[in-house]
Motif scaffolding. Sequence first.
Motif, PDB file in Angstrom:
ATOM      1  N   LEU A   4       0.827  -1.201   0.000  1.00  0.00           N
ATOM      2  CA  LEU A   4       0.000   0.000   0.000  1.00  0.00           C
ATOM      3  C   LEU A   4       0.864   1.255   0.000  1.00  0.00           C
ATOM      4  O   LEU A   4       0.551   2.243  -0.683  1.00  0.00           O
ATOM      5  CB  LEU A   4      -0.930  -0.006   1.227  1.00  0.00           C
ATOM      6  CG  LEU A   4      -1.953   1.134   1.311  1.00  0.00           C
ATOM      7  CD1 LEU A   4      -2.880   1.104   0.092  1.00  0.00           C
ATOM      8  CD2 LEU A   4      -2.765   1.038   2.609  1.00  0.00           C
ATOM      9  N   GLU A   5       1.952   1.226   0.743  1.00  0.00           N
ATOM     10  CA  GLU A   5       2.865   2.371   0.764  1.00  0.00           C
ATOM     11  C   GLU A   5       3.524   2.569  -0.606  1.00  0.00           C
ATOM     12  O   GLU A   5       3.716   3.704  -1.061  1.00  0.00           O
ATOM     13  CB  GLU A   5       3.918   2.168   1.848  1.00  0.00           C
ATOM     14  CG  GLU A   5       3.374   2.290   3.270  1.00  0.00           C
ATOM     15  CD  GLU A   5       4.384   1.893   4.325  1.00  0.00           C
ATOM     16  OE1 GLU A   5       4.219   2.293   5.498  1.00  0.00           O
ATOM     17  OE2 GLU A   5       5.353   1.170   3.985  1.00  0.00           O
ATOM     18  N   GLN A   6       3.841   1.480  -1.263  1.00  0.00           N
ATOM     19  CA  GLN A   6       4.426   1.587  -2.595  1.00  0.00           C
ATOM     20  C   GLN A   6       3.443   2.199  -3.590  1.00  0.00           C
ATOM     21  O   GLN A   6       3.820   3.041  -4.420  1.00  0.00           O
ATOM     22  CB  GLN A   6       4.872   0.204  -3.074  1.00  0.00           C
ATOM     23  CG  GLN A   6       6.044  -0.361  -2.299  1.00  0.00           C
ATOM     24  CD  GLN A   6       6.427  -1.757  -2.756  1.00  0.00           C
ATOM     25  OE1 GLN A   6       5.726  -2.369  -3.560  1.00  0.00           O
ATOM     26  NE2 GLN A   6       7.533  -2.270  -2.244  1.00  0.00           N
ATOM     27  N   ALA A   8       1.061   4.243  -2.792  1.00  0.00           N
ATOM     28  CA  ALA A   8       0.924   5.650  -2.420  1.00  0.00           C
ATOM     29  C   ALA A   8       2.058   6.483  -3.022  1.00  0.00           C
ATOM     30  O   ALA A   8       1.835   7.593  -3.527  1.00  0.00           O
ATOM     31  CB  ALA A   8       0.909   5.794  -0.896  1.00  0.00           C
ATOM     32  N   ILE A   9       3.272   5.962  -2.988  1.00  0.00           N
ATOM     33  CA  ILE A   9       4.415   6.693  -3.560  1.00  0.00           C
ATOM     34  C   ILE A   9       4.287   6.792  -5.073  1.00  0.00           C
ATOM     35  O   ILE A   9       4.561   7.838  -5.676  1.00  0.00           O
ATOM     36  CB  ILE A   9       5.739   6.005  -3.174  1.00  0.00           C
ATOM     37  CG1 ILE A   9       5.951   6.056  -1.663  1.00  0.00           C
ATOM     38  CG2 ILE A   9       6.911   6.681  -3.877  1.00  0.00           C
ATOM     39  CD1 ILE A   9       7.181   5.290  -1.195  1.00  0.00           C
ATOM     40  N   LEU A  10       3.863   5.706  -5.707  1.00  0.00           N
ATOM     41  CA  LEU A  10       3.672   5.720  -7.157  1.00  0.00           C
ATOM     42  C   LEU A  10       2.630   6.759  -7.563  1.00  0.00           C
ATOM     43  O   LEU A  10       2.831   7.527  -8.519  1.00  0.00           O
ATOM     44  CB  LEU A  10       3.247   4.338  -7.626  1.00  0.00           C
ATOM     45  CG  LEU A  10       3.124   4.117  -9.138  1.00  0.00           C
ATOM     46  CD1 LEU A  10       4.489   4.236  -9.811  1.00  0.00           C
ATOM     47  CD2 LEU A  10       2.510   2.746  -9.426  1.00  0.00           C
ATOM     48  N   ALA A  11       1.520   6.803  -6.819  1.00  0.00           N
ATOM     49  CA  ALA A  11       0.458   7.775  -7.105  1.00  0.00           C
ATOM     50  C   ALA A  11       0.953   9.193  -6.853  1.00  0.00           C
ATOM     51  O   ALA A  11       0.651  10.123  -7.619  1.00  0.00           O
ATOM     52  CB  ALA A  11      -0.772   7.476  -6.255  1.00  0.00           C
ATOM     53  N   ALA A  12       1.732   9.371  -5.777  1.00  0.00           N
ATOM     54  CA  ALA A  12       2.290  10.695  -5.479  1.00  0.00           C
ATOM     55  C   ALA A  12       3.213  11.151  -6.598  1.00  0.00           C
ATOM     56  O   ALA A  12       3.227  12.334  -6.979  1.00  0.00           O
ATOM     57  CB  ALA A  12       3.044  10.659  -4.147  1.00  0.00           C
ATOM     58  N   GLY A  13       3.987  10.218  -7.155  1.00  0.00           N
ATOM     59  CA  GLY A  13       4.855  10.560  -8.275  1.00  0.00           C
ATOM     60  C   GLY A  13       4.071  10.994  -9.497  1.00  0.00           C
ATOM     61  O   GLY A  13       4.450  11.949 -10.183  1.00  0.00           O
ATOM     62  N   VAL A  33       4.333  12.545   1.441  1.00  0.00           N
ATOM     63  CA  VAL A  33       4.047  11.106   1.371  1.00  0.00           C
ATOM     64  C   VAL A  33       5.259  10.304   1.830  1.00  0.00           C
ATOM     65  O   VAL A  33       5.128   9.319   2.580  1.00  0.00           O
ATOM     66  CB  VAL A  33       3.633  10.705  -0.063  1.00  0.00           C
ATOM     67  CG1 VAL A  33       3.550   9.179  -0.189  1.00  0.00           C
ATOM     68  CG2 VAL A  33       2.300  11.332  -0.432  1.00  0.00           C
ATOM     69  N   LEU A  34       6.445  10.706   1.411  1.00  0.00           N
ATOM     70  CA  LEU A  34       7.661  10.016   1.847  1.00  0.00           C
ATOM     71  C   LEU A  34       7.853  10.127   3.352  1.00  0.00           C
ATOM     72  O   LEU A  34       8.263   9.163   4.013  1.00  0.00           O
ATOM     73  CB  LEU A  34       8.881  10.585   1.118  1.00  0.00           C
ATOM     74  CG  LEU A  34       8.893  10.456  -0.407  1.00  0.00           C
ATOM     75  CD1 LEU A  34      10.213  10.967  -0.974  1.00  0.00           C
ATOM     76  CD2 LEU A  34       8.658   9.024  -0.849  1.00  0.00           C
ATOM     77  N   LEU A  35       7.567  11.291   3.899  1.00  0.00           N
ATOM     78  CA  LEU A  35       7.660  11.457   5.353  1.00  0.00           C
ATOM     79  C   LEU A  35       6.634  10.588   6.069  1.00  0.00           C
ATOM     80  O   LEU A  35       6.925   9.995   7.116  1.00  0.00           O
ATOM     81  CB  LEU A  35       7.443  12.926   5.734  1.00  0.00           C
ATOM     82  CG  LEU A  35       8.506  13.934   5.298  1.00  0.00           C
ATOM     83  CD1 LEU A  35       8.108  15.335   5.768  1.00  0.00           C
ATOM     84  CD2 LEU A  35       9.875  13.558   5.863  1.00  0.00           C
ATOM     85  N   ALA A  36       5.423  10.502   5.504  1.00  0.00           N
ATOM     86  CA  ALA A  36       4.333   9.777   6.151  1.00  0.00           C
ATOM     87  C   ALA A  36       4.625   8.289   6.283  1.00  0.00           C
ATOM     88  O   ALA A  36       4.135   7.638   7.217  1.00  0.00           O
ATOM     89  CB  ALA A  36       3.029   9.983   5.386  1.00  0.00           C
ATOM     90  N   ILE A  37       5.420   7.723   5.363  1.00  0.00           N
ATOM     91  CA  ILE A  37       5.720   6.293   5.459  1.00  0.00           C
ATOM     92  C   ILE A  37       6.976   6.029   6.296  1.00  0.00           C
ATOM     93  O   ILE A  37       7.434   4.885   6.375  1.00  0.00           O
ATOM     94  CB  ILE A  37       5.877   5.654   4.063  1.00  0.00           C
ATOM     95  CG1 ILE A  37       7.099   6.204   3.335  1.00  0.00           C
ATOM     96  CG2 ILE A  37       4.622   5.872   3.238  1.00  0.00           C
ATOM     97  CD1 ILE A  37       7.390   5.474   2.039  1.00  0.00           C
TER      98      ILE A  37
END
Length: 255
Positions: A4-6, A8-13, A33-37
């Motif tokens: 799920l974190e991956q 989230a990062i992909l979507a943020a990108g 997003v990076l800070l949140a994970i």
Amino acid sequence: MTGLEQVAILAAGLVAGILTSTVGVASLVSFPVLLAIGIPPVVANASNTVGLIPAGLSGSLGYRRELREQPRVTWSVVATCAIGSIGGAALLLCLPAGVFELVVPWLILFTCLIVGAQPWISRWLRSRHEDPDSLEPRTTMSPVTTFFAALTGVYGGYFGAGSGVMMMAVLGLGLDLELRVVNALKTLAVLAANVIAGLIFAFVADLDLTAVGLLAAGSVVGGYTGAHIGRRLPPTLLRILIVLAGITAAIVMLR
């Protein structure tokens, strides 16, 4: 890092890539997003800079028609921001985290004001000339414009949140170019700053390579998509969106 974190990062990108090529506040999406994970701030900042390089590449490719219109300014922007970003990367590695946290939000708000008022400011400056109609359009960077573009490059190498808005203000006020061309130059400026700072970080900073790869994969699609969106937006609407995005970024950073 969970699945799920991956995602989230992909979507943020992806979203950050679109914002890179349009309103210029990409890091305000991807960095939190990076800070949140759980990635440490300095590692997150460096990873974010490297991960968003593909957004600038694909965005600049999408704006290639606009960049070809002003080749001299294009190369000036690349050189100026690249040199400035070297200083910014050095500041990130040497200064305590959060040194600019009180100043930057107000700087972003000020540049939002400049972006919003740029048409009126330009007309006022031209009206002060004895014969405004005799003035040639400014299509080369003056020393003053170059100086402030370099300062924006320094900030882009240091953190970069809102650097696109700042560059829009600098180039919009210093050059007489269509907003779509200024937006293309802004996208290229962000790319130049990220490439140089990213190269420095790759050798001397800690990076989360998984986060870098996911951001890169999402942002390369977003950057190209954003260029097509930015080209089609009416200038007034694009200016309004840039100002709103900058104000949002400043408010987030003030909290």
